[in-house]
Scaffold this motif. Structure first.
Motif, PDB file in Angstrom:
ATOM      1  N   GLU A 509     -85.155 120.836 -19.115  1.00 40.43           N
ATOM      2  CA  GLU A 509     -85.693 121.922 -19.929  1.00 40.43           C
ATOM      3  C   GLU A 509     -87.151 121.692 -20.330  1.00 40.43           C
ATOM      4  O   GLU A 509     -87.861 122.639 -20.658  1.00 40.43           O
ATOM      5  N   VAL A 510     -87.598 120.443 -20.302  1.00 42.85           N
ATOM      6  CA  VAL A 510     -88.970 120.155 -20.730  1.00 42.85           C
ATOM      7  C   VAL A 510     -89.821 119.539 -19.632  1.00 42.85           C
ATOM      8  O   VAL A 510     -91.046 119.483 -19.758  1.00 42.85           O
ATOM      9  N   VAL A 511     -89.188 119.062 -18.569  1.00 44.03           N
ATOM     10  CA  VAL A 511     -89.905 118.403 -17.478  1.00 44.03           C
ATOM     11  C   VAL A 511     -89.499 119.088 -16.179  1.00 44.03           C
ATOM     12  O   VAL A 511     -88.388 119.605 -16.060  1.00 44.03           O
ATOM     13  N   THR A 512     -90.388 119.115 -15.206  1.00 37.14           N
ATOM     14  CA  THR A 512     -90.078 119.760 -13.939  1.00 37.14           C
ATOM     15  C   THR A 512     -88.810 119.184 -13.316  1.00 37.14           C
ATOM     16  O   THR A 512     -88.579 117.974 -13.332  1.00 37.14           O
ATOM     17  N   ASN A 513     -88.002 120.060 -12.753  1.00 40.26           N
ATOM     18  CA  ASN A 513     -86.668 119.662 -12.298  1.00 40.26           C
ATOM     19  C   ASN A 513     -86.696 118.673 -11.141  1.00 40.26           C
ATOM     20  O   ASN A 513     -85.839 117.795 -11.040  1.00 40.26           O
ATOM     21  N   ASN A 514     -87.669 118.791 -10.243  1.00 40.07           N
ATOM     22  CA  ASN A 514     -87.742 117.851  -9.122  1.00 40.07           C
ATOM     23  C   ASN A 514     -88.053 116.435  -9.599  1.00 40.07           C
ATOM     24  O   ASN A 514     -87.547 115.458  -9.046  1.00 40.07           O
ATOM     25  N   ALA A 515     -88.882 116.325 -10.634  1.00 45.13           N
ATOM     26  CA  ALA A 515     -89.175 115.003 -11.194  1.00 45.13           C
ATOM     27  C   ALA A 515     -87.921 114.382 -11.799  1.00 45.13           C
ATOM     28  O   ALA A 515     -87.641 113.185 -11.614  1.00 45.13           O
ATOM     29  N   VAL A 516     -87.155 115.176 -12.525  1.00 49.80           N
ATOM     30  CA  VAL A 516     -85.904 114.678 -13.121  1.00 49.80           C
ATOM     31  C   VAL A 516     -84.948 114.215 -12.032  1.00 49.80           C
ATOM     32  O   VAL A 516     -84.313 113.166 -12.137  1.00 49.80           O
ATOM     33  N   ALA A 517     -84.840 115.012 -10.967  1.00 46.30           N
ATOM     34  CA  ALA A 517     -83.926 114.665  -9.883  1.00 46.30           C
ATOM     35  C   ALA A 517     -84.271 113.318  -9.261  1.00 46.30           C
ATOM     36  O   ALA A 517     -83.387 112.482  -9.016  1.00 46.30           O
ATOM     37  N   ILE A 518     -85.548 113.087  -9.039  1.00 49.45           N
ATOM     38  CA  ILE A 518     -85.970 111.844  -8.393  1.00 49.45           C
ATOM     39  C   ILE A 518     -85.781 110.641  -9.304  1.00 49.45           C
ATOM     40  O   ILE A 518     -85.397 109.556  -8.856  1.00 49.45           O
ATOM     41  N   LEU A 519     -86.019 110.810 -10.594  1.00 49.87           N
ATOM     42  CA  LEU A 519     -85.957 109.682 -11.517  1.00 49.87           C
ATOM     43  C   LEU A 519     -84.530 109.353 -11.962  1.00 49.87           C
ATOM     44  O   LEU A 519     -84.170 108.177 -12.098  1.00 49.87           O
ATOM     45  N   VAL A 520     -83.721 110.371 -12.205  1.00 46.03           N
ATOM     46  CA  VAL A 520     -82.391 110.135 -12.767  1.00 46.03           C
ATOM     47  C   VAL A 520     -81.370 109.765 -11.696  1.00 46.03           C
ATOM     48  O   VAL A 520     -80.444 108.998 -11.959  1.00 46.03           O
ATOM     49  N   THR A 521     -81.516 110.267 -10.470  1.00 45.34           N
ATOM     50  CA  THR A 521     -80.528 110.004  -9.420  1.00 45.34           C
ATOM     51  C   THR A 521     -80.343 108.511  -9.149  1.00 45.34           C
ATOM     52  O   THR A 521     -79.207 108.011  -9.188  1.00 45.34           O
ATOM     53  N   PRO A 522     -81.396 107.744  -8.861  1.00 40.29           N
ATOM     54  CA  PRO A 522     -81.172 106.306  -8.624  1.00 40.29           C
ATOM     55  C   PRO A 522     -80.642 105.582  -9.860  1.00 40.29           C
ATOM     56  O   PRO A 522     -79.881 104.619  -9.740  1.00 40.29           O
ATOM     57  N   LEU A 523     -81.033 106.046 -11.035  1.00 38.04           N
ATOM     58  CA  LEU A 523     -80.540 105.441 -12.266  1.00 38.04           C
ATOM     59  C   LEU A 523     -79.028 105.659 -12.397  1.00 38.04           C
ATOM     60  O   LEU A 523     -78.274 104.736 -12.733  1.00 38.04           O
ATOM     61  N   ALA A 524     -78.564 106.876 -12.116  1.00 40.30           N
ATOM     62  CA  ALA A 524     -77.131 107.173 -12.193  1.00 40.30           C
ATOM     63  C   ALA A 524     -76.349 106.355 -11.175  1.00 40.30           C
ATOM     64  O   ALA A 524     -75.250 105.849 -11.473  1.00 40.30           O
ATOM     65  N   ILE A 525     -76.894 106.215  -9.978  1.00 38.81           N
ATOM     66  CA  ILE A 525     -76.211 105.422  -8.943  1.00 38.81           C
ATOM     67  C   ILE A 525     -76.103 103.961  -9.368  1.00 38.81           C
ATOM     68  O   ILE A 525     -75.040 103.328  -9.224  1.00 38.81           O
ATOM     69  N   ALA A 526     -77.183 103.426  -9.907  1.00 33.07           N
ATOM     70  CA  ALA A 526     -77.171 102.019 -10.333  1.00 33.07           C
ATOM     71  C   ALA A 526     -76.177 101.784 -11.465  1.00 33.07           C
ATOM     72  O   ALA A 526     -75.448 100.777 -11.478  1.00 33.07           O
ATOM     73  N   VAL A 527     -76.125 102.688 -12.434  1.00 31.24           N
ATOM     74  CA  VAL A 527     -75.169 102.552 -13.543  1.00 31.24           C
ATOM     75  C   VAL A 527     -73.742 102.603 -13.024  1.00 31.24           C
ATOM     76  O   VAL A 527     -72.878 101.804 -13.427  1.00 31.24           O
ATOM     77  N   ALA A 528     -73.465 103.541 -12.112  1.00 30.18           N
ATOM     78  CA  ALA A 528     -72.117 103.658 -11.560  1.00 30.18           C
ATOM     79  C   ALA A 528     -71.703 102.378 -10.840  1.00 30.18           C
ATOM     80  O   ALA A 528     -70.556 101.909 -10.980  1.00 30.18           O
ATOM     81  N   ARG A 529     -72.606 101.814 -10.071  1.00 31.46           N
ATOM     82  CA  ARG A 529     -72.276 100.592  -9.340  1.00 31.46           C
ATOM     83  C   ARG A 529     -72.050  99.420 -10.276  1.00 31.46           C
ATOM     84  O   ARG A 529     -71.165  98.597 -10.053  1.00 31.46           O
ATOM     85  N   ASP A 530     -72.849  99.334 -11.323  1.00 29.81           N
ATOM     86  CA  ASP A 530     -72.665  98.254 -12.299  1.00 29.81           C
ATOM     87  C   ASP A 530     -71.315  98.372 -13.005  1.00 29.81           C
ATOM     88  O   ASP A 530     -70.693  97.357 -13.353  1.00 29.81           O
ATOM     89  N   LEU A 531     -70.879  99.619 -13.222  1.00 28.32           N
ATOM     90  CA  LEU A 531     -69.607  99.844 -13.912  1.00 28.32           C
ATOM     91  C   LEU A 531     -68.426  99.851 -12.950  1.00 28.32           C
ATOM     92  O   LEU A 531     -67.268  99.916 -13.382  1.00 28.32           O
ATOM     93  N   GLY A 532     -68.706  99.795 -11.651  1.00 31.94           N
ATOM     94  CA  GLY A 532     -67.643  99.784 -10.663  1.00 31.94           C
ATOM     95  C   GLY A 532     -66.947 101.116 -10.484  1.00 31.94           C
ATOM     96  O   GLY A 532     -65.757 101.167 -10.159  1.00 31.94           O
ATOM     97  N   VAL A 533     -67.666 102.247 -10.698  1.00 33.36           N
ATOM     98  CA  VAL A 533     -67.079 103.579 -10.522  1.00 33.36           C
ATOM     99  C   VAL A 533     -67.782 104.294  -9.383  1.00 33.36           C
ATOM    100  O   VAL A 533     -68.864 103.900  -8.934  1.00 33.36           O
ATOM    101  N   ASP A 534     -67.161 105.372  -8.916  1.00 33.77           N
ATOM    102  CA  ASP A 534     -67.709 106.167  -7.820  1.00 33.77           C
ATOM    103  C   ASP A 534     -68.998 106.855  -8.280  1.00 33.77           C
ATOM    104  O   ASP A 534     -68.989 107.608  -9.262  1.00 33.77           O
ATOM    105  N   PRO A 535     -70.117 106.630  -7.576  1.00 37.04           N
ATOM    106  CA  PRO A 535     -71.381 107.246  -8.013  1.00 37.04           C
ATOM    107  C   PRO A 535     -71.510 108.725  -7.648  1.00 37.04           C
ATOM    108  O   PRO A 535     -72.358 109.425  -8.207  1.00 37.04           O
TER     109      PRO A 535
END
Length: 596
Positions: A509-535
């Motif tokens: 809502e405050v930052v361009t959507n493509n920037a959010v997609a690029i920054l948050v996607t790898p972060l979500a994948i890394a968190v999922a892997r650390d927690l041992g859940v499906d990313p």
């Protein structure tokens, strides 16, 4: 000193990366510079600090997502140039007088479906003037339709992988991080749930939260986009004897029938059942592309001459010119304009900012800054360039529709979708082949194809890909993941999806959507892997949240387009968008948790 600075950067580069990212977010929010500039400055900062190497920078250009997005922009441009979307809209507007509610539903359904297979931004660009006409036909305020137009396009874009550039981008980033490739319809079940719930949400908020305005108030401000013209029915053509209401070009969405001239008399009402006679003149208001397309119709003669009957309507040269305030014919009829009698040219139409000239083409009283469209032999047109009473004489940049090529453009897009859906080839490869097909068959010219690509989007994507790589190299992503993992360790899978969606949608809502997609996607994948859940569910949550921006006019491109066209206030989006964000977000989280 330099060695000390390098050592400091090396030791604290993870924290420095987050500081640079925070400054970039501030830049995005403040909008003192365009988002593309902020992203490039962020990339340059990482290069200067040595966190990002030159090799790393150039490696982002091998990412297939931006190339695929550019190819899809061109395919969308071919559909626009061949008049495919306009043809669909024309049919719906023709039904609006008979079945207004059904026509409105069909229009929004068409936008939803088109946005699922085309980039939804050009879909909204084309549909804004059509929606304004539909609002006028239904005697509705345009503000009640333009926000829903954007919202429906957003919902349609989240239904397939190719509906938005964000979907393609998230899929590409996920693949780079080791996840299997997304299919074109992988997210469709979730998208359909979000679409259905969003449709009911729109119906619920329409009366209470959507702003209203006087019917036609906004439509009048769009008049400068179209020309007043008239066509003469030629003897021996296939239009003689046909009902005015059955004339194909008069029924199109971007054409408005103003009147019928016969024997010097102008009629404006009860025209549909009137049968055309030779030398009848239809007075039209139509968009420039449609006016240029009409020149190929051999059953009519377009425009106005002053006795030069040998001026053909398909002459090579076509120019636009603006009437200067010093023009000696200001206030006189267009038929009396001096260069029309002095040169062997034809005036195809006249346009006036926010007003309608008239009552017909020859009797329109010219005013300063009127625009006229003129055609004629090259030697005659050349004499207009030296006329001190005409400003900006030059070839028009608009092109005619190429409706005969529509089946090829539609086939190319369907071919890309089928090849990708059946896993015959990668969607990027299929899209490039589709682009080659529409270029070689002249569905769209090369210069038009390149113009249809949104360069800002591609540059922003490349820059943010570089920023994302720098954050990975610096350890910033690992630092954030290390802090989040202990907090989220006991959170159930649906809670992780909810948290990922909430964070992503707030940032969008405050930052361009493509920037959010690029920054948050790898972060979500890394968190999922650390927690041992499906990313995968978290990645899909990012994909939807980065597009489902309803609450501000700056979060998504289509919102920005209708914000300007509808003359909305910022608070209008807050009132309508917050309920939409909540209901669509809740449905999406539930659907992801159950279906992914």
């Amino acid at each position: 000193m330099i060695d000390v600075a390098r050592a400091f950067v090396t030791e604290y580069q993870a924290i420095i990366g987050l500081v640079v990212l925070a400054v970039m977010f501030v830049g995005f929010v403040l909008e003192r510079f365009p988002a593309t500039v902020v992203a490039i400055l962020g990339t340059c900062t990482f290069l200067f600090l040595g966190i990002l190497s030159g090799r790393d920078l150039f490696s982002v250009f091998s990412n297939p997502a931006p190339v695929t997005i550019g190819a899809m922009f061109i395919l969308s441009g071919a559909l626009l140039r061949t008049g495919t979307l306009d043809a669909i809209a024309s049919r719906i507007i023709a039904r609006a007088q008979r079945h207004p509610k059904l026509a409105l539903a069909e229009m929004f359904l068409g936008v939803y479906v088109a946005s699922a297979f085309l980039n939804n931004t050009p879909v909204v660009v084309v549909m804004i003037p059509i929606m304004l006409r539909l609002a006028a036909a239904l005697n509705l305020g345009a503000k009640r339709l333009l926000i829903p137009l954007s919202y429906v396009a957003i919902l349609g874009g989240t239904t397939t992988l190719v509906g938005t550039s964000t979907n393609l981008l998230v899929a590409a980033v996920a693949e780079e991080n080791g996840l299997d490739r997304f299919g074109i319809f992988t997210i469709t079940p979730v998208g359909l749930v979000a679409g259905v719930v969003g449709a009911f949400g729109l119906l619920s908020i329409a009366r209470r939260f959507l702003p209203d305005d006087t019917p036609n108030q906004i439509a009048l401000s769009q008049d400068h986009r179209s020309f007043l013209s008239e066509v003469r029915i030629l003897k021996g053509g296939n239009l003689v004897g046909r009902r005015v209401g059955d004339v194909p070009f008069a029924r199109r969405a971007n054409v408005r029938l103003v009147g019928l001239k016969r024997g010097g008399a102008l009629r404006r009402t009860a025209l549909a059942d009137e049968k055309l006679q030779a030398d009848d003149r239809l007075v039209l208001r139509l968009e420039l592309a449609e006016l240029l397309s009409l020149r190929a119709n051999k059953n009519v003669a377009i425009g106005l001459t002053a006795g030069h009957d040998d001026v053909e309507q398909d002459e090579e040269e076509i120019v636009e010119a603006m009437i200067a305030p010093s023009h000696p014919a200001i206030g006189r009829r267009l038929i009396e304009i001096p260069f029309l009698s002095a040169l062997r040219v034809r005036i195809l139409g006249i346009a006036r900012f926010r007003k309608t000239p008239g009552p017909d083409l020859p009797n329109a009283r010219i005013q300063a800054i009127d625009r006229v469209l003129v055609t004629g032999p090259a030697d005659q047109i050349e004499q207009m360039y030296g006329n001190p009473h005409l400003y900006g004489v030059g070839s028009t940049t608009e092109r005619e529709f190429r409706r005969g090529k529509a089946p090829i453009a539609i086939g190319a897009l369907l071919g890309v979708i089928l090849l990708a859906a059946l896993n015959v080839m990668d969607i990027g490869v299929a899209a490039i082949i589709g682009v080659g097909l529409i270029l070689v068959t002249r569905c769209i010219d090369a210069d038009e194809a390149w113009d249809s690509i949104d360069g800002n989007v591609l540059v922003l994507i490349f820059a943010m890909l570089a920023v994302g790589l720098a954050l990975e190299n610096s350890g910033s992503v690992a630092l954030v993941v290390g802090k989040l993992t202990p907090i989220l360790v006991d959170v159930p899978p649906w809670g992780l999806v909810l948290a990922t969606y909430a964070i992503s949608v707030l940032l969008t809502e405050v930052v361009t959507n493509n920037a959010v997609a690029i920054l948050v996607t790898p972060l979500a994948i890394a968190v999922a892997r650390d927690l041992g859940v499906d990313p995968y569910p978290l990645v899909v949550a990012v994909m939807f949240a980065a597009s489902a921006s309803f609450a501000t006019p700056i979060g998504y491109q289509t919102n920005t387009l209708v914000y300007a066209a509808g003359n909305y206030r910022f608070v209008d989006f807050l009132r309508a968008g917050i309920p939409m964000t909540v209901c669509v977000g809740a449905a999406t989280v539930v659907a992801i948790s159950l279906l992914m």
